[in-house]
Design an enzyme around this catalytic site. Structure first.
Site, PDB file in Angstrom:
ATOM      1  N   HIS A 184       2.528  70.854 170.545  1.00  0.00           N
ATOM      2  CA  HIS A 184       3.308  69.556 171.083  1.00  0.00           C
ATOM      3  C   HIS A 184       2.240  68.260 170.356  1.00  0.00           C
ATOM      4  CE1 HIS A 184       4.876  71.725 174.173  1.00  0.00           C
ATOM      5  NE2 HIS A 184       4.020  72.546 174.385  1.00  0.00           N
ATOM      6  N   SER A 308       1.677  54.219 144.107  1.00  0.00           N
ATOM      7  CA  SER A 308       2.583  53.106 144.937  1.00  0.00           C
ATOM      8  C   SER A 308       2.394  51.816 143.787  1.00  0.00           C
ATOM      9  CB  SER A 308       1.673  52.742 146.045  1.00  0.00           C
ATOM     10  OG  SER A 308       2.170  51.318 146.643  1.00  0.00           O
ATOM     11  N   ASN A 322      10.116  65.101 148.457  1.00  0.00           N
ATOM     12  CA  ASN A 322      11.365  65.493 147.705  1.00  0.00           C
ATOM     13  C   ASN A 322      11.892  66.908 148.031  1.00  0.00           C
ATOM     14  OD1 ASN A 322      12.419  67.198 145.007  1.00  0.00           O
ATOM     15  ND2 ASN A 322      12.271  65.058 144.403  1.00  0.00           N
ATOM     16  N   ARG A 348      47.362  81.467 153.280  1.00  0.00           N
ATOM     17  CA  ARG A 348      46.597  80.906 152.209  1.00  0.00           C
ATOM     18  C   ARG A 348      46.864  79.340 152.003  1.00  0.00           C
ATOM     19  NH1 ARG A 348      43.233  79.358 148.424  1.00  0.00           N
ATOM     20  NH2 ARG A 348      43.217  80.129 146.725  1.00  0.00           N
TER      21      ARG A 348
END
Length: 468
Positions: A184, A308, A322, A348
């Site tokens: 938690h 940065s 990423n 189909r």
């Protein structure tokens, strides 16, 4: 490293102008997928199916030359194989030329093969057996099943093995490094760094085996799945068994009940496994990201990299971010495949056709995500000072084992006593030991509790980590 003008020129424009990052920014990582999922690759797999079907018909003495059964030599059969084996990107341009006239991708494959057969005086006579009794979906579903099987075995499983091997390595390297759990998001009973990696390694290995053993289903039974044309042309042949034999010789699973299309249930099952694996690894990425944020893990900094654009000190967990983003994209497509492909109107509709062309996109994002994850895991190491200081600052986690010993020896209200002592309170080593010293317990038991420290209370976490 300096990049000279020639290198810039050599950087292909198609990479910089690609619509998808899979063909642009991540092209170097996804190039191997082209062998399985490009349009050229689909053409080649279709040709393989058509040639194998032609050879199969010949092996059952169905192909006639005049009134006689056509008997091909080993050399003739080799020529047939070469139509597939020597099919390359250059030859695919001829298929596209034919398609520009037919406006039908599978029919253009049929006509291309017939052109190749016309070049051989013996095989010329069998060209009208190309695509014999087949609807386009007979060729397509087998081609896609072969394509996805090969990509699964040669690319996906190897990528997942790389992830599993890395997780196992981390489990073994850090099997006995104690750390607080955070159930938690709150401090909880200690575990070890290695055991937490082992949990993920076990899950991914388990589900990867299900994926490895999955067989794609396929069918070859005509326009609506009932062998209508087959039985009219050759009524004395057992077509369901012949179809089963052909498909199983290609190492696929035969589906006897279909409409015009194979219903893609096995494809949906494949994507359910992939989606589950991706979600597990998403959870891993987020956990590691969070551990980095509380300084449990340090990241190796690379001198030339920038974290940065304005804050020079930062080493951001970009590989895990990423991974999370790319696996999310992969899952979005996987979920669409699962929801879409198992539904078709009547016998189909064509809405599955354009969707099926995107298998490589889904797998591409997954592969990029896995590679980013491994790259990120390669950069991290436990911050022992932070981890051990955290353990030393949270003696309240020993309320659990003390409570159980109190129960064992009949001490009244053990849970309630420890709740009053610890909940919302700052517990120190001294305050906890003072509580223990006042308990009515055998001396040896009390001594055992007094010697217990948070860093030692790890259960069998170290053994579990080493066993994975």
């Amino acid at each position: 490293m300096q990049i000279n003008d020639n290198q810039i020129i050599e950087f292909k424009e198609s990479t910089l102008t690609a619509i998808s990052p899979l063909d642009g920014r991540y092209a170097s990582q996804t190039t191997p997928l082209k062998e399985y999922f490009s349009e050229y690759a689909l053409m080649k797999y279709r040709i393989k199916v058509e040639i194998e079907w032609l050879k199969f018909l010949h092996s059952k003495n169905m192909i006639k030359q005049g009134n006689s059964v056509l008997n091909l030599t080993a050399l003739d059969l080799t020529y047939l194989d070469l139509i597939y084996d020597k099919f390359d990107v250059t030859k695919s341009f001829r298929v596209k030329q034919i398609e520009s006239t037919t406006n039908h991708d599978v029919k253009s494959i049929e006509y291309y093969i017939k052109e190749e057969l016309d070049k051989n005086p013996i095989l010329h006579s069998m060209k009208e057996y190309v695509h014999f009794c087949c609807t386009s979906e007979d060729i397509n579903n087998i081609a896609y099943s072969l394509m996805m099987t090969d990509a699964k075995n040669n690319l996906l499983m190897k990528s997942l093995e790389g992830v599993i091997n890395k997780l196992v390595q981390l489990s073994h390297d850090h099997y006995n490094v104690p750390m607080l759990s955070r159930t938690h998001g709150q401090v909880a009973s200690p575990t070890t760094v290695g055991k937490e990696f082992a949990n993920f390694a076990y899950r991914i290995r388990n589900h990867s085996e299900l994926l490895r053993n999955l067989k794609f289903e396929a069918k070859l039974n005509g326009a609506v799945g009932n062998y209508n044309a087959h039985l009219l042309a050759y009524p004395n042949y057992d077509w369901p068994n012949l179809s089963k034999q052909f498909i199983e010789e290609l190492k696929l699973k035969h589906n006897p009940y279909t409409t015009q299309i194979e219903p893609h249930d096995s494809v949906a099952l494949y994507y359910s496994y992939l989606n589950l694996i991706n979600n597990i690894l998403l959870g891993l990425s987020r956990d590691v990201w969070s551990y980095i944020s509380i300084n449990y893990f340090e990241q190796k900094s690379i001198k030339s990299e920038v974290g940065s654009s304005t804050m020079p000190h930062k080493v951001n967990p970009i590989d895990f971010e990423n991974c999370e983003g790319n696996l999310g994209l992969s899952n979005s497509l996987a979920q669409h495949f699962m929801n879409k492909l198992v539904i078709s109107r009547y016998q189909r509709d064509l809405s599955d056709s354009t969707v099926m062309r995107n298998h490589g996109v889904c797998l591409g994002y997954a592969v990029v995500g896995y590679r980013s994850l491994i790259k990120g895991l390669d950069k991290i190491s436990p911050n022992y000072d932070t981890i051990l200081n955290d353990l030393e600052n949270h003696w309240e986690v020993l309320a659990e084992p003390i409570q159980q010993i109190m129960r064992q020896y009949g001490v009244p209200n053990p849970y309630e006593q420890l709740k009053e002592l610890t909940r919302g309170q700052k517990i120190t080593k001294d305050s906890l030991r003072d509580f223990i010293s006042k308990l009515t317990l055998p001396d040896d038991v009390k001594k055992k509790l007094l010697s217990l420290e948070p860093k030692d209370y790890i259960g069998n976490a170290d053994k579990m980590a080493r066993l994975i």
